[in-house]
Design an enzyme around this catalytic site. Structure first.
Site, mmCIF file in Angstrom:
data_model
loop_
_atom_site.group_PDB
_atom_site.id
_atom_site.type_symbol
_atom_site.label_atom_id
_atom_site.label_comp_id
_atom_site.label_asym_id
_atom_site.label_seq_id
_atom_site.Cartn_x
_atom_site.Cartn_y
_atom_site.Cartn_z
ATOM 1 N N HIS B 96 -16.912 -31.472 -27.910
ATOM 2 C CA HIS B 96 -18.454 -32.361 -28.314
ATOM 3 C C HIS B 96 -19.578 -31.820 -27.639
ATOM 4 O O HIS B 96 -20.699 -32.480 -27.993
ATOM 5 C CB HIS B 96 -17.948 -33.812 -28.000
ATOM 6 N N CYS B 224 8.974 15.294 16.891
ATOM 7 C CA CYS B 224 8.394 15.271 15.581
ATOM 8 C C CYS B 224 7.665 13.837 15.712
ATOM 9 O O CYS B 224 6.501 13.875 15.099
ATOM 10 C CB CYS B 224 9.000 15.554 14.541
ATOM 11 N N HIS B 553 12.699 12.316 10.174
ATOM 12 C CA HIS B 553 11.861 13.383 10.279
ATOM 13 C C HIS B 553 10.329 12.941 10.172
ATOM 14 O O HIS B 553 10.267 12.508 9.052
ATOM 15 C CB HIS B 553 12.075 14.621 9.728
#
Lengths: 175, 606
Positions: B96, B224, B553
């Site tokens: 509306h 490592c 690793h």
């Protein structure tokens, strides 16, 4: 989700469904309104870049599905044209005891040399004598590798320098 | 990396205020000369707990759509969306609303969503935005929060912003030129005569010669974890620049240290294998030595033996020959650098602004944690420094497992995060989004609300108050169970971008989003333009872990001038971008794209 109008649903269950629908609609409008604001105010400008990154990653995975790059990397030639042995073979002096050590076995040596780590045992003179007598089969001069106070640079008799003992003790796996 | 590049044109994350539609513009200009066009709304702006704003003329009003109610005989008309006309306060549902605007025009086009405090243009049929209105809403929200006496603690002194200054390039004066010529030697630039730069079997002729500073690191026996972190740090631009500019000269530092030990009566320094006397342990010095070795031009792999020795002296608990955690080593190393430098210079402990040492200046950021009581909205804020950000990898159960070959079906989806979720891929941005998402704390973790004076259920939300120069992300792939005394590794792939905008995870963005993303300059904000410059990051290093916890690793991928290299202990090789993108990231290093300068507080501070 729609309200069923068949005779089986009671007014109560219809009301409950209506209620649920209203709540759901309200939540949907909440999200829609928030997204509309985000889009209109340009807070999601980076969407294209983000999607591009995702697309590139997907492409990369399709192009290289296996991680074959990880395997056999030790046999290659590096960018300088060099090859290297699996165990680094540079030799230098241990800064704790002064003996020449092979690089690839330096860490296990240092661990015992410094008396660190779980595997390092406190070694007394008597146990050293007993150990070396067993392995060499001949009496050797007392050599206590763990005493840092004196300059223990003497190699045991009958062995080829300090590194000989190191190889005999080396039982750890190679990385 | 271009440190001083100009910012990219076309702002990214700054709030863009769209042009008002003609109806909104009219409303604003026709506000009867009032300074504030939405003045009539202000008393109706009510804020519910947790900040949700709504429009109610009186607190107990139940708005209904006029036309719907009339049709239903005074009954319904409630619906999920109701708009109150700004001109006459008539309430309508979306069906509306256009009719109301049409019938009463001009001047009745602009309405406000009563449950969400959002402006709506009934003529355009779209939600519209206005700075003044948003400001009114935010002020009401702040006032409501203040009424609850929310204690947002003031920023620690060290985070007080410093004035930004323009970059002034340095040019040496004649004396400095002379010193440079005398005392320095150029980094070896590789050319055809260098046997190591040509003839490498797996490099194409078109690839550029390898950068200086690329040098393999020998594995000394399960080291490592150390090599991978060292490679990343050696090429962390601000850290590399610091050491290569000789800002920590190891000879000077050791001399200073020895002078301090004068008169202590022990055997003098120089006794190489006597760590307790002589030269003091300084990890920064040992790192300096590695920089010298790696950038010397010698390409044969370097053995960081002395560094390992020194690090074990420093971190004796971690000193053992077994595979270690790279992240643990990283933190330990930064702490080691911090401690030594700090003792040396007697600088204050505050890590917040990172002025204490180079490690903190590069890596230190500040995290903000907000805990909000769900009952009254009271929020307690704390700030903590951090050297990196640890992120949980989501569990597999959250997503449908769609194989990646079906990904093309997902690309049509509008929402990037949604599409990756559907495809079952974890992403770094997804992890960050989860990191900064409000999280409901468990009922057994009830937070003592100072306003309610009782333990209440609460929401916790993290955000980044200050970004470091280099952001390190640590992906928690190792799950340790203290109950089972077991650890397991999470191998799940994580997608990560090469270019990352951290703006959505900043405290300013999170705060703004908490207030509904309103157009408002929040307290403590830099201007949006400044934030967008400082929040763009580029990936330059990735540490990956392959294998299991017991037998794994570490490998580092480095980006040097647009070329990616794989650093696998002693082996340095070229790799393509694809391999990097496909890798299993464990630690990710991003550096700010643009650096800017802050006025120094201390003239002599370096």
């Amino acid at each position: 989700m729609s309200v069923s109008n068949d005779g089986n649903s009671s007014p109560r269950s219809q009301l409950a469904s209506r209620c649920f629908e209203d709540l759901l609609d309200s939540i949907i409008v909440d999200v829609a309104s928030e997204c509309h604001r985000i889009a209109r105010l340009g807070l999601d400008r980076n969407l294209e870049e983000e999607e591009e990154e995702l697309r590139l990653s997907v492409q990369a995975r399709v192009a290289d599905p296996s991680s074959s790059s990880e395997a056999n990397s030790k046999n290659v030639v590096d960018i300088f044209g060099q090859t290297h042995p699996a165990i680094a073979d540079e030799i230098f002096e241990c800064m704790n005891c002064g003996r020449p050590i092979v690089a690839g076995r330096f860490a296990p040596h240092l661990e015992k040399c410094m008396g660190k780590g779980r595997k390092a045992r406190k070694v007394t003179r008597s146990s050293t004598i007993a150990r070396t007598r067993h392995s060499r089969g001949s009496p050797v001069s007392v050599y206590a590798p763990y005493s840092n106070a004196t300059n223990s640079n003497r190699a045991p008799n009958g062995t080829t320098g300090g590194s000989g003992e190191e190889y005999a003790d080396y039982t750890y796996g190679v990385p | 990396m271009s440190s001083f590049s100009a910012p990219s044109a076309g702002g990214r994350r700054n709030l863009y205020v769209p042009q008002p539609c003609p109806h909104l513009a009219d409303y604003r200009s026709n506000a009867h000369g009032l300074a504030k066009p939405f003045r009539s709304l202000q008393p109706c702006l009510r804020v519910r707990p947790l900040g949700r704003p709504e429009i109610r003329r009186d607190p107990h009003e139940i708005p209904r759509c006029g036309p719907c109610s009339a049709a239903d005989g005074g009954g319904g008309g409630m619906g999920p969306r109701l708009y109150a006309c700004l001109a006459c306060a008539a309430v309508c549902c979306p069906a509306h609303a256009p009719a109301h605007a049409e019938e009463c025009r001009p001047g009745h086009e602009i309405a406000v969503d009563v449950d969400r405090a959002e402006l709506f243009c009934c003529a355009c049929g779209d939600q519209v935005y206005d700075r003044e209105f948003d400001k009114a809403v935010v002020l009401a929200q702040i006032a409501a929060a203040a009424a609850n006496a929310s204690a947002s603690c003031s920023l620690p002194e060290s985070l007080r912003k410093r004035r930004r200054v323009d970059y002034r390039p340095w040019t040496p004066d004649p004396r400095e030129w002379a010193t440079m010529r005398r005392e320095s030697s150029p980094l070896l630039l590789l050319d055809a005569s260098d046997p190591f730069s040509t003839g490498a079997a797996n490099t194409s002729t078109s690839s550029p010669p390898p950068s200086p500073g690329l040098r393999g690191l020998n594995n000394l026996g399960n080291t490592c974890f150390m090599n991978s972190v060292l490679q990343a740090l050696l090429h962390t631009p601000p850290l590399r620049n610091y050491f290569l500019s000789d800002r920590h000269n190891r000879f000077e530092c050791q001399q200073k240290g020895r002078r301090k030990k004068d008169g202590s009566g022990d055997s003098t320094g120089g006794h190489r294998w006597n760590p307790s006397g002589g030269s003091p342990v300084c990890l920064a010095c040992d790192l300096d030595a590695i920089y010298s070795a790696v950038f010397s031009g010698d390409r044969t792999p370097y053995s960081p033996a002395k560094f390992l020795y020194r690090w074990w002296q420093y971190a004796s608990k971690l000193a053992s020959y077994e595979q270690q955690d790279a992240h643990e080593f990283f933190i330990s190393m930064l702490d080691g650098i911090h401690e030594n430098v700090e003792q040396d210079q007697h600088k204050p402990q505050s890590q917040g602004n990172g002025d204490c040492c180079i490690a903190h200046r590069v890596f230190s950021g500040v995290l903000r944690s907000d805990v909000t009581c769900t009952i009254c909205g009271f929020t307690s804020t704390t700030y903590d420094p951090c050297l990196d950000i640890s992120l949980d990898l989501d569990s597999n159960q959250n997503y449908m497992n769609v194989p990646t070959t079906k990904s093309h079906a997902c690309n049509g989806a509008n929402d990037f995060i949604l599409s990756s979720q559907i495809c079952g891929v974890s992403t770094l941005m997804g992890c960050l989004e989860r990191f900064t998402r409000p999280e409901r704390l468990d009922s057994d973790q009830k937070f003592f609300c100072q306003h309610c004076k009782v333990r209440q259920e609460s929401l916790k939300q993290m955000s980044i108050r200050k970004l470091p120069l280099v952001t390190c992300f640590h992906i928690k792939r190792f799950a340790h169970s203290s109950i089972k005394k077991m650890s397991r590794k999470v191998d799940r792939y994580l997608q990560f971008p090469f270019s990352l905008d951290m703006a959505p995870y900043l405290s300013s963005s999170v705060l703004r989003s908490r207030f509904g993303n309103r157009i408002f300059a929040f307290d403590g904000d830099d201007s949006d333009a400044a934030i967008e410059l400082a929040s763009e990051f580029e990936l330059f290093a990735v540490i990956t872990h392959s294998g299991t916890i017991e037998a794994g690793h570490y490998v580092t991928y480095l980006r040097l001038s647009s070329q990616w290299y794989k650093c696998d202990d002693a082996w340095i090789t070229h790799v393509s971008e694809n391999i990097v993108r496909d890798s299993q990231a464990y630690m990710l290093f991003y550096v700010q794209k643009t650096l800017y300068y802050k006025a120094s507080e201390d003239v002599s501070a370096s």
